[in-house]
Design a protein around this motif. Sequence first.
Motif, mmCIF file in Angstrom:
data_model
loop_
_atom_site.group_PDB
_atom_site.id
_atom_site.type_symbol
_atom_site.label_atom_id
_atom_site.label_comp_id
_atom_site.label_asym_id
_atom_site.label_seq_id
_atom_site.Cartn_x
_atom_site.Cartn_y
_atom_site.Cartn_z
ATOM 1 N N ILE A 170 -49.103 -14.321 -12.724
ATOM 2 C CA ILE A 170 -49.027 -14.942 -14.047
ATOM 3 C C ILE A 170 -47.582 -14.859 -14.503
ATOM 4 O O ILE A 170 -47.081 -13.770 -14.797
ATOM 5 C CB ILE A 170 -49.964 -14.243 -15.047
ATOM 6 C CG1 ILE A 170 -51.412 -14.353 -14.570
ATOM 7 C CG2 ILE A 170 -49.810 -14.847 -16.440
ATOM 8 C CD1 ILE A 170 -52.413 -13.645 -15.453
ATOM 9 N N PRO A 171 -46.885 -15.997 -14.538
ATOM 10 C CA PRO A 171 -45.459 -15.984 -14.849
ATOM 11 C C PRO A 171 -45.190 -15.830 -16.346
ATOM 12 O O PRO A 171 -44.972 -16.804 -17.076
ATOM 13 C CB PRO A 171 -44.974 -17.338 -14.320
ATOM 14 C CG PRO A 171 -46.164 -18.232 -14.422
ATOM 15 C CD PRO A 171 -47.369 -17.343 -14.201
ATOM 16 N N LEU A 172 -45.189 -14.589 -16.780
ATOM 17 C CA LEU A 172 -44.999 -14.296 -18.201
ATOM 18 C C LEU A 172 -44.220 -12.999 -18.360
ATOM 19 O O LEU A 172 -44.545 -11.988 -17.743
ATOM 20 C CB LEU A 172 -46.356 -14.152 -18.898
ATOM 21 C CG LEU A 172 -46.336 -13.580 -20.323
ATOM 22 C CD1 LEU A 172 -45.664 -14.557 -21.278
ATOM 23 C CD2 LEU A 172 -47.739 -13.246 -20.788
ATOM 24 N N ALA A 173 -43.200 -13.045 -19.203
ATOM 25 C CA ALA A 173 -42.472 -11.840 -19.601
ATOM 26 C C ALA A 173 -42.276 -11.909 -21.110
ATOM 27 O O ALA A 173 -41.661 -12.841 -21.618
ATOM 28 C CB ALA A 173 -41.122 -11.751 -18.891
ATOM 29 N N GLY A 174 -42.859 -10.930 -21.800
ATOM 30 C CA GLY A 174 -42.656 -10.830 -23.247
ATOM 31 C C GLY A 174 -41.459 -9.940 -23.496
ATOM 32 O O GLY A 174 -41.573 -8.711 -23.542
ATOM 33 N N MET A 175 -40.283 -10.541 -23.656
ATOM 34 C CA MET A 175 -39.027 -9.796 -23.777
ATOM 35 C C MET A 175 -38.869 -9.221 -25.180
ATOM 36 O O MET A 175 -39.240 -9.852 -26.181
ATOM 37 C CB MET A 175 -37.849 -10.710 -23.444
ATOM 38 C CG MET A 175 -37.897 -11.352 -22.063
ATOM 39 S SD MET A 175 -37.692 -10.182 -20.721
ATOM 40 C CE MET A 175 -35.985 -9.700 -20.941
ATOM 41 N N TRP A 176 -38.273 -8.038 -25.256
ATOM 42 C CA TRP A 176 -38.022 -7.333 -26.518
ATOM 43 C C TRP A 176 -36.852 -8.005 -27.230
ATOM 44 O O TRP A 176 -35.710 -7.917 -26.794
ATOM 45 C CB TRP A 176 -37.739 -5.872 -26.199
ATOM 46 C CG TRP A 176 -37.494 -4.930 -27.329
ATOM 47 C CD1 TRP A 176 -36.318 -4.295 -27.602
ATOM 48 C CD2 TRP A 176 -38.420 -4.461 -28.313
ATOM 49 N NE1 TRP A 176 -36.464 -3.474 -28.689
ATOM 50 C CE2 TRP A 176 -37.747 -3.552 -29.145
ATOM 51 C CE3 TRP A 176 -39.770 -4.737 -28.565
ATOM 52 C CZ2 TRP A 176 -38.362 -2.910 -30.216
ATOM 53 C CZ3 TRP A 176 -40.383 -4.097 -29.635
ATOM 54 C CH2 TRP A 176 -39.686 -3.198 -30.443
ATOM 55 N N ARG A 177 -37.130 -8.687 -28.332
ATOM 56 C CA ARG A 177 -36.121 -9.507 -29.000
ATOM 57 C C ARG A 177 -34.885 -8.756 -29.485
ATOM 58 O O ARG A 177 -33.766 -9.286 -29.421
ATOM 59 C CB ARG A 177 -36.750 -10.252 -30.175
ATOM 60 C CG ARG A 177 -35.817 -11.301 -30.788
ATOM 61 C CD ARG A 177 -36.398 -11.858 -32.064
ATOM 62 N NE ARG A 177 -36.365 -10.851 -33.121
ATOM 63 C CZ ARG A 177 -37.102 -10.918 -34.235
ATOM 64 N NH1 ARG A 177 -37.945 -11.909 -34.429
ATOM 65 N NH2 ARG A 177 -37.003 -9.975 -35.143
ATOM 66 N N PRO A 178 -34.992 -7.503 -29.990
ATOM 67 C CA PRO A 178 -33.782 -6.825 -30.465
ATOM 68 C C PRO A 178 -32.686 -6.652 -29.424
ATOM 69 O O PRO A 178 -31.533 -6.378 -29.776
ATOM 70 C CB PRO A 178 -34.311 -5.462 -30.946
ATOM 71 C CG PRO A 178 -35.724 -5.739 -31.340
ATOM 72 C CD PRO A 178 -36.206 -6.732 -30.314
ATOM 73 N N ASN A 179 -33.007 -6.827 -28.139
ATOM 74 C CA ASN A 179 -31.997 -6.670 -27.093
ATOM 75 C C ASN A 179 -31.044 -7.851 -26.992
ATOM 76 O O ASN A 179 -29.991 -7.737 -26.362
ATOM 77 C CB ASN A 179 -32.671 -6.486 -25.726
ATOM 78 C CG ASN A 179 -33.471 -5.205 -25.638
ATOM 79 O OD1 ASN A 179 -33.311 -4.302 -26.440
ATOM 80 N ND2 ASN A 179 -34.349 -5.131 -24.654
ATOM 81 N N PHE A 180 -31.402 -8.981 -27.589
ATOM 82 C CA PHE A 180 -30.605 -10.193 -27.415
ATOM 83 C C PHE A 180 -29.438 -10.245 -28.395
ATOM 84 O O PHE A 180 -29.580 -9.894 -29.569
ATOM 85 C CB PHE A 180 -31.477 -11.438 -27.586
ATOM 86 C CG PHE A 180 -32.456 -11.636 -26.462
ATOM 87 C CD1 PHE A 180 -32.043 -12.209 -25.269
ATOM 88 C CD2 PHE A 180 -33.778 -11.227 -26.588
ATOM 89 C CE1 PHE A 180 -32.940 -12.381 -24.222
ATOM 90 C CE2 PHE A 180 -34.671 -11.390 -25.552
ATOM 91 C CZ PHE A 180 -34.253 -11.972 -24.362
ATOM 92 N N ASP A 181 -28.316 -10.728 -27.902
ATOM 93 C CA ASP A 181 -27.133 -10.878 -28.750
ATOM 94 C C ASP A 181 -27.331 -11.959 -29.801
ATOM 95 O O ASP A 181 -26.835 -11.852 -30.922
ATOM 96 C CB ASP A 181 -25.909 -11.233 -27.890
ATOM 97 C CG ASP A 181 -25.561 -10.115 -26.904
ATOM 98 O OD1 ASP A 181 -25.748 -8.937 -27.262
ATOM 99 O OD2 ASP A 181 -25.106 -10.422 -25.800
#
Length: 196
Positions: free
Chosen positions: A105-116
Amino acid sequence: MTENVTFSCDCGTLKGVVHDVTPAGACHLICYCKDCRAFARHMGQLAALEPGGGSPLVQVLPARVEISQGADQIACLRLSPKGLNRWYAACCNTPLANTVHSSKIPLAGMWRPNFDDTAAFGPVVTHGFTKHALPENGAPRKDKGLARMLGGLIKRSLAAYLAGTARQNPFFDKAGQPVVAPQVISLADREAAYKE
Protein backbone atom coordinates in the motif's frame (compact mmCIF):
# COMPACT_ATOMS: atom_id res chain seq x y z
CA MET A 1 3.91 22.98 -11.38
CA THR A 2 5.59 20.56 -8.99
CA GLU A 3 8.04 21.39 -6.21
CA ASN A 4 10.60 19.51 -4.17
CA VAL A 5 10.07 20.05 -0.45
CA THR A 6 12.86 19.38 2.03
CA PHE A 7 12.51 18.07 5.56
CA SER A 8 14.74 17.22 8.50
CA CYS A 9 14.57 15.83 12.01
CA ASP A 10 14.80 18.23 14.95
CA CYS A 11 18.56 17.93 15.33
CA GLY A 12 19.30 17.96 11.60
CA THR A 13 21.05 14.60 11.49
CA LEU A 14 18.41 13.07 9.20
CA LYS A 15 17.37 15.03 6.12
CA GLY A 16 15.32 14.33 3.04
CA VAL A 17 13.10 15.62 0.30
CA VAL A 18 9.67 14.86 -1.08
CA HIS A 19 9.88 15.17 -4.86
CA ASP A 20 7.29 16.49 -7.31
CA VAL A 21 4.87 17.86 -4.74
CA THR A 22 1.48 19.24 -5.75
CA PRO A 23 -1.69 19.71 -3.69
CA ALA A 24 -3.39 17.06 -5.85
CA GLY A 25 -0.55 14.62 -5.26
CA ALA A 26 -0.80 14.77 -1.48
CA CYS A 27 -3.33 15.02 1.32
CA HIS A 28 -2.71 17.66 3.97
CA LEU A 29 -4.54 16.55 7.09
CA ILE A 30 -4.87 16.71 10.85
CA CYS A 31 -5.47 13.38 12.60
CA TYR A 32 -7.07 13.46 16.04
CA CYS A 33 -6.97 9.73 16.75
CA LYS A 34 -5.66 8.61 20.12
CA ASP A 35 -2.94 6.51 18.51
CA CYS A 36 -1.32 9.40 16.64
CA ARG A 37 -1.49 11.54 19.77
CA ALA A 38 0.02 8.71 21.84
CA PHE A 39 2.89 8.46 19.35
CA ALA A 40 3.52 12.20 19.62
CA ARG A 41 3.46 11.98 23.41
CA HIS A 42 5.85 9.01 23.42
CA MET A 43 8.24 10.97 21.18
CA GLY A 44 8.00 14.12 23.32
CA GLN A 45 6.29 16.06 20.53
CA LEU A 46 3.05 17.25 22.17
CA ALA A 47 3.98 20.89 21.57
CA ALA A 48 3.80 20.28 17.80
CA LEU A 49 0.16 19.14 17.90
CA GLU A 50 -2.73 21.25 16.67
CA PRO A 51 -5.47 22.52 19.04
CA GLY A 52 -7.45 19.53 20.23
CA GLY A 53 -4.39 17.29 20.11
CA GLY A 54 -4.35 16.77 16.35
CA SER A 55 -1.28 15.38 14.62
CA PRO A 56 -0.28 17.42 11.55
CA LEU A 57 0.43 15.06 8.65
CA VAL A 58 0.87 15.03 4.90
CA GLN A 59 0.04 11.82 3.03
CA VAL A 60 2.32 11.30 0.03
CA LEU A 61 3.49 8.48 -2.20
CA PRO A 62 6.52 6.82 -0.59
CA ALA A 63 8.28 6.65 -3.97
CA ARG A 64 8.56 10.43 -3.85
CA VAL A 65 10.28 10.41 -0.45
CA GLU A 66 14.07 10.42 -0.47
CA ILE A 67 16.22 10.23 2.66
CA SER A 68 19.32 12.17 1.60
CA GLN A 69 21.22 12.10 4.90
CA GLY A 70 21.11 10.10 8.12
CA ALA A 71 19.26 7.01 6.86
CA ASP A 72 21.09 5.03 9.54
CA GLN A 73 19.01 6.93 12.12
CA ILE A 74 15.68 5.54 10.85
CA ALA A 75 13.88 3.62 13.58
CA CYS A 76 10.40 2.17 13.86
CA LEU A 77 7.96 1.39 16.62
CA ARG A 78 4.45 0.11 17.01
CA LEU A 79 2.12 1.09 19.81
CA SER A 80 0.66 -2.42 19.71
CA PRO A 81 1.61 -5.63 17.89
CA LYS A 82 -0.83 -4.89 15.06
CA GLY A 83 -0.47 -1.11 15.10
CA LEU A 84 0.87 1.06 12.30
CA ASN A 85 4.58 1.27 11.62
CA ARG A 86 5.56 4.61 13.15
CA TRP A 87 8.91 5.73 11.83
CA TYR A 88 11.14 8.20 13.62
CA ALA A 89 14.69 9.55 13.76
CA ALA A 90 16.49 7.77 16.60
CA CYS A 91 18.99 10.61 16.98
CA CYS A 92 16.38 12.96 18.48
CA ASN A 93 13.07 11.05 18.58
CA THR A 94 11.53 13.11 15.79
CA PRO A 95 8.51 11.44 14.15
CA LEU A 96 9.02 10.88 10.43
CA ALA A 97 6.08 8.98 8.97
CA ASN A 98 3.32 6.45 9.50
CA THR A 99 2.95 3.46 7.18
CA VAL A 100 1.06 0.19 7.19
CA HIS A 101 3.01 -3.06 7.69
CA SER A 102 3.46 -3.71 3.98
CA SER A 103 4.93 -1.78 1.09
CA LYS A 104 2.04 -3.04 -1.05
CA ILE A 105 0.00 0.00 0.00
CA PRO A 106 1.88 3.06 -1.24
CA LEU A 107 1.21 5.47 1.60
CA ALA A 108 3.41 7.53 3.90
CA GLY A 109 1.82 9.91 6.38
CA MET A 110 4.72 12.33 6.85
CA TRP A 111 5.09 14.44 10.01
CA ARG A 112 4.39 17.98 8.79
CA PRO A 113 6.51 19.91 11.36
CA ASN A 114 9.64 18.47 9.73
CA PHE A 115 9.11 20.38 6.49
CA ASP A 116 10.79 23.70 5.80
CA ASP A 117 7.81 24.93 3.79
CA THR A 118 4.39 23.32 3.44
CA ALA A 119 2.81 25.67 0.89
CA ALA A 120 3.32 23.18 -1.93
CA PHE A 121 1.01 20.71 -0.18
CA GLY A 122 -1.87 23.18 -0.21
CA PRO A 123 -4.13 23.89 2.75
CA VAL A 124 -5.37 21.34 5.26
CA VAL A 125 -8.26 19.52 3.58
CA THR A 126 -9.02 16.78 6.10
CA HIS A 127 -9.74 16.63 9.82
CA GLY A 128 -10.07 13.00 10.88
CA PHE A 129 -11.23 11.18 14.01
CA THR A 130 -12.33 14.44 15.61
CA LYS A 131 -14.50 12.57 18.14
CA HIS A 132 -11.20 11.89 19.92
CA ALA A 133 -10.10 15.54 19.91
CA LEU A 134 -9.28 17.06 23.27
CA PRO A 135 -11.77 19.67 24.52
CA GLU A 136 -9.62 22.70 23.73
CA ASN A 137 -10.27 26.04 22.03
CA GLY A 138 -9.82 25.64 18.29
CA ALA A 139 -10.53 21.92 18.24
CA PRO A 140 -12.80 20.87 15.36
CA ARG A 141 -16.27 19.61 16.17
CA LYS A 142 -16.66 17.16 13.32
CA ASP A 143 -14.73 15.28 10.67
CA LYS A 144 -14.03 16.95 7.35
CA GLY A 145 -12.75 15.66 4.04
CA LEU A 146 -12.46 11.95 4.85
CA ALA A 147 -13.99 10.92 1.53
CA ARG A 148 -11.58 13.22 -0.26
CA MET A 149 -8.67 11.69 1.64
CA LEU A 150 -9.74 8.14 0.77
CA GLY A 151 -10.43 9.00 -2.85
CA GLY A 152 -7.05 10.68 -3.17
CA LEU A 153 -5.31 7.68 -1.64
CA ILE A 154 -6.97 5.31 -4.10
CA LYS A 155 -6.20 7.57 -7.06
CA ARG A 156 -2.54 8.03 -6.08
CA SER A 157 -2.13 4.31 -5.38
CA LEU A 158 -3.53 3.30 -8.76
CA ALA A 159 -1.30 5.83 -10.50
CA ALA A 160 1.73 4.47 -8.64
CA TYR A 161 0.94 0.89 -9.64
CA LEU A 162 0.45 1.91 -13.25
CA ALA A 163 3.78 3.74 -13.18
CA GLY A 164 5.54 0.78 -11.56
CA THR A 165 6.60 2.82 -8.53
CA ALA A 166 4.12 1.57 -5.93
CA ARG A 167 6.67 -0.61 -4.07
CA GLN A 168 9.42 2.04 -4.01
CA ASN A 169 9.61 3.11 -0.40
CA PRO A 170 12.49 4.43 1.76
CA PHE A 171 11.05 2.59 4.77
CA PHE A 172 10.98 -0.85 3.10
CA ASP A 173 13.65 -2.75 1.18
CA LYS A 174 13.28 -4.23 -2.29
CA ALA A 175 11.93 -7.46 -0.78
CA GLY A 176 9.17 -5.49 0.92
CA GLN A 177 10.61 -5.82 4.43
CA PRO A 178 10.97 -2.87 6.83
CA VAL A 179 14.47 -1.36 6.63
CA VAL A 180 14.62 -1.77 10.43
CA ALA A 181 12.55 -4.14 12.53
CA PRO A 182 9.60 -2.40 14.22
CA GLN A 183 9.75 -2.57 18.00
CA VAL A 184 6.51 -2.81 20.00
CA ILE A 185 6.67 -0.46 22.98
CA SER A 186 6.37 -1.88 26.48
CA LEU A 187 3.06 -1.97 28.31
CA ALA A 188 4.33 0.68 30.74
CA ASP A 189 5.34 2.99 27.90
CA ARG A 190 2.02 2.34 26.19
CA GLU A 191 0.09 3.29 29.30
CA ALA A 192 2.11 6.48 29.63
CA ALA A 193 1.63 7.33 25.95
CA TYR A 194 -2.14 7.07 26.14
CA LYS A 195 -2.51 8.94 29.44
CA GLU A 196 -4.31 12.21 28.66
